[in-house]
Structure formats: C-alpha cells, structure tokens
Design an enzyme around this catalytic site. Structure first.
Site, mmCIF file in Angstrom:
data_model
loop_
_atom_site.group_PDB
_atom_site.id
_atom_site.type_symbol
_atom_site.label_atom_id
_atom_site.label_comp_id
_atom_site.label_asym_id
_atom_site.label_seq_id
_atom_site.Cartn_x
_atom_site.Cartn_y
_atom_site.Cartn_z
ATOM 1 N N ARG A 71 69.786 25.151 38.995
ATOM 2 C CA ARG A 71 70.935 25.535 38.184
ATOM 3 C C ARG A 71 72.172 26.079 39.040
ATOM 4 O O ARG A 71 73.157 26.122 38.361
ATOM 5 C CB ARG A 71 70.665 26.324 37.099
ATOM 6 C CG ARG A 71 69.368 25.835 36.151
ATOM 7 C CD ARG A 71 69.525 24.508 35.629
ATOM 8 N NE ARG A 71 68.555 24.254 34.696
ATOM 9 C CZ ARG A 71 68.515 22.949 33.984
ATOM 10 N NH1 ARG A 71 69.599 22.333 34.184
ATOM 11 N NH2 ARG A 71 67.627 22.780 33.371
ATOM 12 N N ARG A 112 59.768 26.292 31.618
ATOM 13 C CA ARG A 112 58.797 26.776 30.828
ATOM 14 C C ARG A 112 58.072 27.807 31.117
ATOM 15 O O ARG A 112 57.341 28.603 30.299
ATOM 16 C CB ARG A 112 57.877 25.623 30.489
ATOM 17 C CG ARG A 112 58.378 24.671 29.753
ATOM 18 C CD ARG A 112 57.491 23.334 29.863
ATOM 19 N NE ARG A 112 57.699 22.666 30.996
ATOM 20 C CZ ARG A 112 57.088 21.503 31.660
ATOM 21 N NH1 ARG A 112 56.420 20.694 30.568
ATOM 22 N NH2 ARG A 112 57.421 21.029 32.654
ATOM 23 N N HIS A 167 62.957 28.620 41.966
ATOM 24 C CA HIS A 167 63.060 27.362 41.494
ATOM 25 C C HIS A 167 64.263 26.973 40.421
ATOM 26 O O HIS A 167 65.099 25.971 40.561
ATOM 27 C CB HIS A 167 61.832 26.856 40.632
ATOM 28 C CG HIS A 167 61.795 25.309 40.449
ATOM 29 N ND1 HIS A 167 61.777 24.511 41.328
ATOM 30 C CD2 HIS A 167 61.659 24.680 39.140
ATOM 31 C CE1 HIS A 167 61.491 23.262 40.637
ATOM 32 N NE2 HIS A 167 61.459 23.382 39.418
ATOM 33 N N ASP A 219 58.836 35.131 37.125
ATOM 34 C CA ASP A 219 58.362 35.542 38.676
ATOM 35 C C ASP A 219 59.425 34.888 39.619
ATOM 36 O O ASP A 219 60.174 34.209 39.306
ATOM 37 C CB ASP A 219 56.713 35.216 38.926
ATOM 38 C CG ASP A 219 56.930 33.821 39.058
ATOM 39 O OD1 ASP A 219 57.440 33.031 39.736
ATOM 40 O OD2 ASP A 219 55.815 33.394 38.312
ATOM 41 N N LEU A 220 59.269 35.542 40.723
ATOM 42 C CA LEU A 220 60.600 35.292 41.618
ATOM 43 C C LEU A 220 60.322 33.642 42.307
ATOM 44 O O LEU A 220 61.559 32.997 42.410
ATOM 45 C CB LEU A 220 60.089 36.024 43.013
ATOM 46 C CG LEU A 220 61.039 35.883 44.222
ATOM 47 C CD1 LEU A 220 62.539 35.945 43.777
ATOM 48 C CD2 LEU A 220 61.018 36.689 45.203
#
Lengths: 304, 304, 304, 304
Positions: B223, B114, B218, B212-213
């Site tokens: 994934r 999200r 994450h 953002d990084l």
C-alpha cells in the site's frame, strides 16, 4: 529448576526498574511480568508482554456500536453483553505474549491453535537440554475403561514403579546417545537436525507464544476443560490465573458464559420446556441418543 | 477537522500523565501515542497502543535459533539477517493498534488484509457524520491511457470543476436524504441499516485496526507502493513514518530488502549474468515477454 | 436480470456435459452447480465448485480418532458427535466456492468473515453496472424503537414512497455523473478508482467466495440468524438451502446443535436446576441482569 | 510398507469407478488420486481430493480485473502476470487435500504453516504403529562446520554404523516399553496419552492436510528449497511433482518467479547497476556485509 541462570539474570534485570509509558497498563498484570510460574516438573509460564486491559475492550466496542453502548451503564455490563452475544472482535483488541517451557507432546497439542504467533527453540540450530517430563506418581493414570481418550485411576505399586523406571531410563539413554552422536570429539558428529529424532516426546522445549484475548479465551475453554489432557490443562490453569488478574471483567464473563455454561441443542431445549411443564421426560421419549441423554443429565445435575 | 471534541478530550486526558510499566517501551513510539496524524481532508491515523520494539524481535529470534544468533554481533545485523532470509515469525512478536478515520472506498481495499483485528464504526447502530472525501484539485487524476488501474495527469479547468461540483452536490444531497429518511419527526423513520445504503463510498468511517509487525510491513509493501491508489497510499505513508520511529532497525531493513528491492525471475537473473559477461541482451533474445522486459528494464534503470 | 448474457452463456456451456472423476461427488450438489439462485432484486448465489461430502467429514475424523470412531455405528451419528463436542477440524475438510452478486453494504458485512478466499470485481480496473438494490415495499422497515440495531414495522404510505423515490433518484443521478465523469468523449475522463466513490452502497458488486464447511456453518449461524440484517440473511438462507443438499447430515446436526440450540450461562443453568426442583425463580432472585433474564425467558419460551 | 491393508483396500475401492461431475476436472491430477507416492522409508503422500485447475485461477482473476484481463491473450500469460505481480488471491481459488504419512519431527516443522486444515492421527485415542524413520546410510549427514543449521558430508564407517544401531535399538526399545506400559494383560495399563511420550520423534504419524494453491506454493518455496531439512524436502518434492501435473501453468510460473528467482535488496540492485556500467564492485565498496555479499555472489554465479 525451570529457569537457566542466564534466564534468571535476564528476568532480574528486566524487573529492576520500570519505564514511564502513556499506554494503558493493567496493574494486576504488571506484577506477573517476567515471573516464571512453575508448571509440571521443569516447565513454566511467564508473561513477557501484554497490550490492553478491560477498558480496551469496551473502548473498541464503543467505536463499533457508538451511542448504543453508552446505554450500558458500566464497563462490566458491556463486557458481559459482548460475551453473551458472541461479539468477539472487541476481545481481539487485547494481546498477550508468553514464554512457555513445556514437554514436546504438550507442544504438539498446543500448536493446533493456529491463530497465534510462535517462536520455538530450534533443535536444528541448537542443542536441547537433558530435561524430560516424568509424571508425579499420582498423575500416572491408567487408560480409562469407558473412554478412548480418558484416564482412569492412578497406577499402583510395581506397575507404577516400572513405568517410572522406563520413562527415566529410556529418556536418559536416548539423551546419552544424542550427546554421543552429535559429539565432534574424535568423530565427524551427526547433524543436530537428525540426532534430535532419537529423543522422546517427553523432552522439554520452549517458545514465545503470542495471541489475542479472544483466542486466548478459546484456548482456555478447550484446554482448561476437564476433558483436556492433564499435562496441558495445568498450563491452561496457570494462564487462566494470570488472565483473571489481567482482565478481571472479561475473565469473569468467560467463566460464567463459557466455562461454566453449556450449549443445549434444539431437542434438549425442548425437553427442558416439557420438564418445566411437569412432563416426565426419559431418554426414550426425549428424541436423544443414549450418549446425548447422558450428557444432558450431566448438565442438569449439580455442578462440580 | 478530523477529531470530534469528545475524541480530542479523550486524547488530552490520555496524554496527561504516564504510568510506570515493566514492559518494553519504545521511546520513539511514546511520542506518537494518541496523536492524530491528519490524512486526506478529514481522515487521521493515531496510535492507540503498541507492544514490543526492535529488541523484542531479536529476543524472539534468539529463543528460536539459540547460540547461532549470538554469533551475529548486534541487534541490527540480526534483524537484517532475519529480513533477508524471510524469517518472518520474530517480526510477529510486535503488535500495533491504530485508530483510523478513512473513506469507505479506502476501507474496502484495506480490509482485504485479513490477518488483522478490526472494530469498525457500525452504521447499523449509529448515525454517520456528514463528512466526505473531496479530492484536492491536483489529486483529480484522469484514467491512465496505458494502464487499466492507473492514473494519468490531473484533470484541468472546467472538467475538474464539474467533477468537484458533482462530488460535493451528490454527497450532500445523499446525506440530506439520509437524515430525512431516518428522522422520526412526524414519521416512523427508516431503519439506519437501510438508510445508509444511500450514502456514497466517499463517506468517512473509522475503525480500530490491530496487527502484528510482520503483517504491517506486508501492508506497507503493497500500500505504500507506487502502484497503490493514492488515497490508501497516504495512509500507508503516515503509518510508515510512525513505524520508522517505533522499530527503526526493522523499518530500515524493510526499506532495503522489500520496498527498495526487487524480485528477479530465473530468466531475468540469467539475463543479468549474460549482461555482466558482456553479452548484448535484448527483449528478443531474453526469453521474456514484452511486459516482463519493460519491467526488467525499469528495475535495472535508475531508481526514482 | 441478475446474470449478464456472457455469464449465462458460460453457465450453459459449463452445464453442457459432465466429466468423469475419481473424486467424491455429492449428488445433491451437482444439481446446484452453476445455477444462479436469485437473491434480492438483482443478486444471486451460484455454486462454482465444491470439495467433499458428508463422508469426507467422517473419513477425516477417523484418521484423527482411529478405532474410537468405529464404535459409532454410522456416519450420521459420528457427525452429530463431532458437532456436539465442537470437534471442528473434520468439517474443515469440505470446501465450497460460490459466485455471489450482492449490494456493497452487504459485502461490507460479509467480508468480516476473514477465513475465506475472495476475488471481488475491481472498480479500479473495470466499470460498474447500473444496478442498485431498491428494497421491496414490505422490506422498508422503520428503525426499531427498542433496539439500536433492529427493525420495526414496515414504513407506510407517503413516507415509504418518498424513501423509494429518493433511493431510485439518488442512485441514478450518482450513476449518471459516474458515467459522465469517466467518459473520455471530449474530455480527459476521471480515473475509475476515483469516480466510483460517488456511487452509493446500494450498488451491486460481485465476487468469488471460497470457504471451508466449518467456517461456512459459522457464517450461517451468524447471518441466517434472526438478528442479522434482512439483506444478508436472504443470502445466508439461499446458501443454507444449498448446504442442506450438499452435506445433509452435517447440515441437520448444525440445525439441531447450533441454529436451534442455545448457550446457557452458569447462572442460567443454575436457575433451570432450581426451577426443575419446583422453586419459583424470578429475575430478582435469579442473579441475572434484566436483559439477560429477558433473553433467558425467550429461550425457555416456545420457539418460533 | 507404507499403507496398511485396510488403507490399500480403501484406495482400490475408491479407484474402481469414476463418477460423472459438472465440476472442473484436471486430467493430470485424476491419475494421482489416491495413489500413495512413497517418501522416505515408511512415508507417503497421496492426493485425496482437489478443487480447480489452471483455468479456475484465470476465471477468478477475470472476476476481479474484468476487461483488463481479457487483453492478456491467454491463460498462461495471465497466470504469469499474476505471479509476477504478487496477485495471490486467484491462486487461493484452487484447493488440495493430501493424506501424508511422515515422521513426527517432520510433522513438527510442517505444522508451522498455519493456513491449512489438518486432521492428525491421535495418539491419545489410538495406538501408534511400530514404524520409525531410519535414515539411509548416505543421508546420515554430519553437522556442517560452517552453518549452524546445515549438514556436511555423510558420516562414514564405524561412526555411521553406531548411529544407525542406536537409532534402531533405542526406537525399538522405546516401542517395546510403550507396548508393555499400555498392555492391560495382568495390569491396569497406562493411559495412551501418557505412554506415547516415551516414543522418539522418529516415529511415523499421519494426517489429512488441506490447503489452497497459494499457500501450497509458499510451502513449496520454503520446503523444496535447498536450505530445508532433507527429510521435509523430499515430501515437498513429491508434492511439487503432483502440482506440476495439476496446474502446469501455475507451477511453471512459480518455478520461474519464485523457486528459481531471487530478491535483490536496494543495495544489491545498485551494485548490479554499477557493475553493468563497468565499475569494479567489491564487498568493501558494495555497502553490504560479508554474509550479504557472499549470498549476492551466489545469486550472480551460475545456478546449480
């Protein structure tokens, strides 16, 4: 002087030479990069980095809406359309990173904007500097008599002087004790994370603050507004000036549709329609409360 | 062919010449800019923009932690320290914007992250292209017999062929009818927003995706993991390769502490301690359930 | 039939008896708990849980604004004040959890509201049911001739019939093949995570969706709006009816200030002022584009 | 005394009688409702409302994972599985709302958890009370000699006394001046929004804070940890005790897999494997830095 010699040296170094990049660049923004714009007595705002420009907004919109958006003849028209219809996601495709130095009580309001990334100077790890916000004399406002959150006229004479004296003396005394408590000369020295709690909310802190353009504009709507506290408003105004150079079309649309616009309720719209038909509408027959009617009159009156 | 002629022309134009900028640039990333890295049969990932580099992470950390962080001798050491201690905010100071073309069923998993900004191609406004993901023969995996969400061996022979035939025929027939339903030749033509519901989840969509990084890493942890579905994992792997060139220190630390690491429970740590003292620990005396013990054995075994 | 026998049994069980609680309860909401309100041909919305009521909003506001809010004589007045002045945080103090069954193409729009918690039925783990949205005949709208994202009149006669036939046949054939592909009778059986990609976007999924009242009202503003696609609007309307029973003051204020209200730009406000002074204002001398002027006329015209 | 007479009366009223509800109730939580648990010298934590229980977590998981989750024989086993595999969304289905009174410097750390809803007492609108955190004598820790953010031993004798005297005197003097500045007796009276900046960070504020269980557990992991500052840790511990009564299975799983667990890097796991084979592993041949090795030794050593 807002910037330390170290920070000044870092800026000079960073501004020395440019790098070639394939990324979109915003010429109006390049000139702001790293320059510290002074705010209040010791604060500043400076742009550390940015991503995107006006064209990045329309580029993203065109991915979403495809052919439809090609009908809109130019970038500015499309940006105005997106703003008017609350299509906010294309504005999220631009990003800005600021270095801000600000009093703690301003930081406490600012941090309530949750959709941002923040790295703040830590008073657990490090020692705070002796820098406190002392208002200019004409910013020493009295409590508004009519508005719980507002300001009235500036304080005068002896009252103003007494306030200034106390703000200066109390903050300096608190800092003297802070230094004396953390000192390890001939004693153990209190932990920094405890000693800092003696310092008043007027002390300056600093942070890196990064957010997308949609959330930045929302911040400006709330904080560059006349109802915002003066001490955060001057930061919002400094950022607004930078934003106008960065994404001029988006900024202009925001001025027209948000900052200068107003939301009318169903009842208020109905009153406007009745008035345009020539009907005499008063608070009594408007269906509005007194507060709402007063605000409605303000909207229909001349703009400042 | 993943890119349309229009998109290819846009990329060629964008890559033609560089602009000078005062911003931080990541040389390893500049070479990826705009280049479409192919993924699956029609998909791609391409970098549209980025903000920051490894130095931007340590720069933000040094604002927060001040003098303390100067003790750490170099940028890589500090980045490893931040990663190890879950200090995530400095990693949020870098940002990436990708243009991704991907099947709808992959997009449905992806969007669950999200904390990102997204502009997706709209099938309400625009007409989708006739492009469907048809797996390569060796990706046509059977349902795992042991794991409800896993894959087993690849299908073989006639079964595989029948699957491929159906996937091709059904998607093409659905698209034929989609085209016929929205056509305005000699009929009213069904609204696009309705006609699209006849199209299968294998159809390709595209979006701009900006994050953002910290959130990107994450995403990669979940994934690019072996438990992720193959069709999203190949996208994550393509992005991982780009990230390795963009922020090499952060990427390496993430590989060591997250991707290649493991979280042991209090009970599992206790077992490790007992084993190091020479005790024979079995599932029965471990205090773990069978499933947990099997995973624990996997962690202690050799890495793939 | 929207609910499975298992789900119906679970609901009957849950509604059987009440528990005593010290928490705030909203009597208007208790009656909705667990009841599945049908939407479209197989969908539903049902309230699984809720937190707070109108009084929870004012309670939170009074923590923030203290004495100031006591001047407002009653809860409804305070809620209207908060809504009018965009003080959104008190509305975040109420929370709702819904169980929704909806077509996938509706779910794809819905999920773009990022500030919510979601658990969706997983087609990687589980087998989807043979349930597809087939529009009622009078919802089979043509593409709008004037608006890229809009609908025109309903299709008629043979065209409508052909669309309905295709939607039914294609979805059923896709499902037949889905079943045949995952079957393990005499074959390996394709992984569910792959087989599902043959299914069209009209198939039903379901999820638990939890959000706070502020974000729920924002969802309603966008999705219960006349510009929203009909198939998501009917869900928004079902939720709006529930919300009206849950927090009647907040819902009413939202209707007045958001749903029925309109935002006028700086330029539009200026036109209203000129018109009220008796000036003849036309698109040409309004400073607005044609599109903007048309929308402005719509706002000043009678409401539907 | 942490609660004002008004607040105490409100609590007594709220606890007077229960309402019947069809919602899930957590008996262990009902007993905490409204009760103010004292923290520090003037602070407290009290539960204002909650949504869901352990069963709400598994209910949501079963929507997602369907049949697969029925194989797990019981709720506790499923909750442990979800926690172990970082399936965080089912934990987001529970929500808690707290009323917290806390010193401003603690509030400044706490607010960095962005995924929460907050209504804080506003010192722009209202007048703060004369309540400051003055540490107990044995909490007056010295700065750690080895750790920039840590505490050492408690201060002793005259040094401790001097610190306590300053904290008391400076905060009281600042409050005297605050009162005198905002007074309207015989003067205009400074605006509250300005006068508050003279008050130190030890002053108490209060807020309503609402968050979901996943984010609450993340808060506890960071703030109930031994590295957290003592003054926020005691709040986290009070909330942890409440959480243990609210969702006992989830809390227990969190203790095992997060609070008491540890994440080992790829390199650390490799060292464990070598050690289990009987190899002598030292910092020198471990591939770890000194700091990392020291932490690794801590993990393998006995738990406190």
């Amino acid at each position: 002087m807002p910037l330390s010699p170290d920070q000044q040296a870092e800026i000079t170094e960073a501004r020395k030479d440019t790098q070639p990049t394939l990324r979109a660049t915003a010429p109006g923004m390049e000139k702001h990069l790293y320059t510290a714009h002074p705010v209040l007595d010791h604060g500043f705002v400076r742009v550390v980095d940015y991503m995107g420009d006006d064209a990045a907004i329309t580029q993203a919109a065109r991915v979403s809406y495809g052919r439809g958006t090609k009908a809109v003849s130019n970038d500015e028209g499309l940006i105005r359309y997106l703003m008017r219809h609350w299509h906010s996601t294309p504005f999220e495709m631009c990003e800005i990173k600021l270095h801000v130095k600000l009093p703690v009580f301003v930081a406490r309001q600012w941090i309530r904007h949750r959709t941002a990334n923040v790295n703040e100077y830590s008073a657990r790890y490090s020692i705070l500097d002796r820098e406190f916000y002392i208002p200019a004399r004409d910013s020493l406002a009295a409590q508004s008599a009519t508005n719980n959150q507002g300001r009235g006229e500036a304080l005068e004479g002896a009252e103003a002087q007494r306030v200034l004296d106390w703000l200066r003396e109390d903050s300096n005394r608190a800092y003297d004790h802070y230094e004396a408590m953390i000192s390890t000369a001939g004693q153990q020295g209190l932990a920094r994370e405890l000693a800092r709690m003696n310092l008043p909310a007027s002390i300056y802190t600093q942070w890196y603050w990064k957010t997308d353009l949609h959330n930045l504009l929302h911040f400006l709507r709330l904080r560059a507004d006349s109802h915002a506290q003066y001490e955060i408003r001057v930061y919002a105004e400094a950022i607004a000036a930078i934003t106008a150079d960065w994404v001029p079309f988006a900024y202009k649309a925001h001025q027209d549709y948000r900052m200068g616009g107003a939301t009318l309720s169903a009842g208020a719209l109905d009153c406007v329609r009745r008035m345009l038909k020539g009907e005499e509408v008063t608070q009594e027959n408007s269906g509005m409360s007194k507060g709402e009617w007063r605000e409605f009159q303000g909207v229909l009156g001349e703009r400042k």
